[in-house]
Design a protein around this motif. Structure first.
Motif, short mmCIF file in Angstrom:
data_model
loop_
_atom_site.label_atom_id
_atom_site.label_comp_id
_atom_site.label_asym_id
_atom_site.label_seq_id
_atom_site.Cartn_x
_atom_site.Cartn_y
_atom_site.Cartn_z
N UNK A 102 0.87 -1.27 0.00
CA UNK A 102 0.09 -0.07 0.10
C UNK A 102 1.00 1.19 0.18
N UNK A 103 0.75 2.09 -1.03
CA UNK A 103 1.55 3.24 -1.22
C UNK A 103 1.09 4.46 -0.30
N UNK A 105 0.65 0.18 -10.29
CA UNK A 105 0.54 0.58 -8.84
C UNK A 105 -0.02 2.10 -8.60
N UNK A 106 -0.87 2.37 -7.96
CA UNK A 106 -1.30 3.78 -7.66
C UNK A 106 -0.78 4.46 -6.51
N UNK A 107 0.09 5.30 -6.85
CA UNK A 107 1.09 5.84 -5.80
C UNK A 107 0.48 7.03 -4.91
N UNK A 108 -0.49 7.87 -5.29
CA UNK A 108 -0.92 8.92 -4.53
C UNK A 108 -2.44 9.18 -4.73
N UNK A 109 -2.97 9.81 -3.98
CA UNK A 109 -4.43 10.35 -3.83
C UNK A 109 -4.21 12.07 -3.35
N UNK A 110 -4.75 12.78 -4.17
CA UNK A 110 -4.85 14.32 -3.98
C UNK A 110 -6.17 14.72 -3.82
N UNK A 170 -0.25 7.06 -11.07
CA UNK A 170 -0.10 5.78 -11.20
C UNK A 170 1.24 5.36 -11.85
N UNK A 171 1.75 4.21 -11.91
CA UNK A 171 2.84 3.34 -12.76
C UNK A 171 2.47 3.40 -14.17
N UNK A 230 5.17 9.41 -9.21
CA UNK A 230 5.06 9.39 -7.88
C UNK A 230 4.08 10.07 -7.09
N UNK A 231 3.67 11.29 -7.44
CA UNK A 231 3.33 12.30 -6.42
C UNK A 231 2.52 13.26 -7.60
#
Length: 354
Positions: free
Chosen positions: A161-162, A206-211, A223-224, A272-273
């Motif tokens: 989990x990222x 892969x999902x890296x970030x939620x904003x 995501x990746x 990544x962000x």
């Protein structure tokens, strides 16, 4: 529209920098990375730049992957690959800030990746490489001592989990990770627990970030798969008024998530962000490709008069960290902070004029 480099801070962290995070109220930010240290920076008006005011070290034994301030700005939490979460209290006396460790949440898990505070600061959540989500509750005893007790542990995702992130306006937790999905966990007061209410798999990596936006009714994921997606949360009931219709309350329906816009192949490598600008007209992205993207959020109307959104790449800042991976980006009014594998923190000014 572009980013103008204002300052570079090298040789403060001695390894890759993974996170930079603005204080929610004051002109302060925190940074952390593979050297297992947290550095606190404050804006110096006389020099029109930031200066290092504190270094928090010798608490963690491995990479500090993520930081988060609570909404009051009085608490800072850190997530580390040594499987622990540290919580610090910030105090101010005669314009001097001090930070004291008030709790160390120890887990028997593997690589804690992210940490987040709830809106009211009563809950703190973190996640691990093994796919577990932890929720702790803050307790204050009769003597004012603060402690955090484990409320729940969930097997949230299949694999790493990222990020976990509380919604800005509810005790609702979002999580995302290696299984290419994001999940939504809502507090069920009747069960005194959090329950999984929605799982969405739209990305192909892969999902890296939620904003989130400030209101909490829209959010972004990256995501990746090199894509950035904009989402809308449905409204279950937007009117809860008294007889004079003076008070209204928006109730969000987290089981009703709508995709508003998508920009594909934004970067050449994993994103990544991402960070939403203060006026919410732009969102910034950073990637393993070493670049920073400036994306404009365009709002129009469709033929039926409904809101229609578009994400448009305005500019791509090439080699923002000299071809090294850019690991995190954080925005404030007219200012952007980024950090990366080059061990540098960079402060940028956003030139909004076309």
């Amino acid at each position: 529209m572009s980013l103008i480099l204002k300052s570079v801070f090298p040789e403060n962290h001695i390894d890759c920098i993974w996170c930079v995070k603005y204080h929610p109220i004051k002109k302060i930010f925190a940074s952390s990375g593979s050297d297992a240290r947290i550095i606190i920076w404050e804006y110096n008006k006389e020099k029109s730049d930031y200066k290092k005011i504190s270094t928090l070290e010798n608490i963690h034994k491995s990479t500090i992957r993520f930081l988060d301030w609570d909404n009051s700005g009085n608490y800072l939490s850190a997530a580390s690959f040594d499987n622990n979460i540290s919580i610090y209290k910030m105090k101010q006396e005669n314009d001097i800030y001090s930070f004291s460790l008030i709790d160390l949440l120890e887990s028997n898990d593997s690589e804690i990746k992210s940490v987040t505070w709830s809106k009211n600061g009563n809950f703190i959540s973190f996640c691990s490489r093994k796919g577990n989500i932890y929720i702790y509750e803050k307790d204050v005893d009769d003597f004012g001592s603060e402690e955090f007790s484990c409320k729940s542990i969930y097997e949230g995702h299949k694999g790493d989990i990222k990020m976990v992130k509380f919604c800005p306006n509810d005790n609702v937790l979002f999580s995302c990770g290696f299984d290419e999905s994001f999940k939504i966990w809502e507090q069920d007061i009747t069960k005194d627990d959090f329950v999984l209410i929605n799982t969405i798999k739209e990305h192909s990596g892969t999902v890296w970030c939620i904003e989130f936006n400030k209101k909490g009714d829209m959010f972004f994921t990256c995501s990746d798969d090199k894509n950035l997606i904009m989402w809308k949360i449905g409204i279950a009931n937007n009117i809860n008024s008294d007889e004079n219709n003076l008070n209204t309350e928006t109730i969000f329906d987290y089981e009703n998530i709508v995709k508003l816009a998508k920009i594909i192949n934004l970067h050449s490598r994993p994103i990544y962000s991402c960070s939403l600008y203060y006026n919410e007209n732009y969102i910034f992205s950073c990637s393993n490709d070493g670049n920073i993207g400036i994306i404009k959020i365009i709002k129009n109307k469709d033929e039926e008069g409904n809101d229609k959104y578009e994400l448009k790449l305005i500019n791509m800042i090439k080699d923002a960290h000299e071809q090294f991976s850019v690991n995190c980006i954080c925005s404030n009014k007219n200012e952007i902070i980024s950090c990366g594998d080059d061990c540098n923190i960079k402060i940028w000014k956003f030139e909004e004029k076309e």
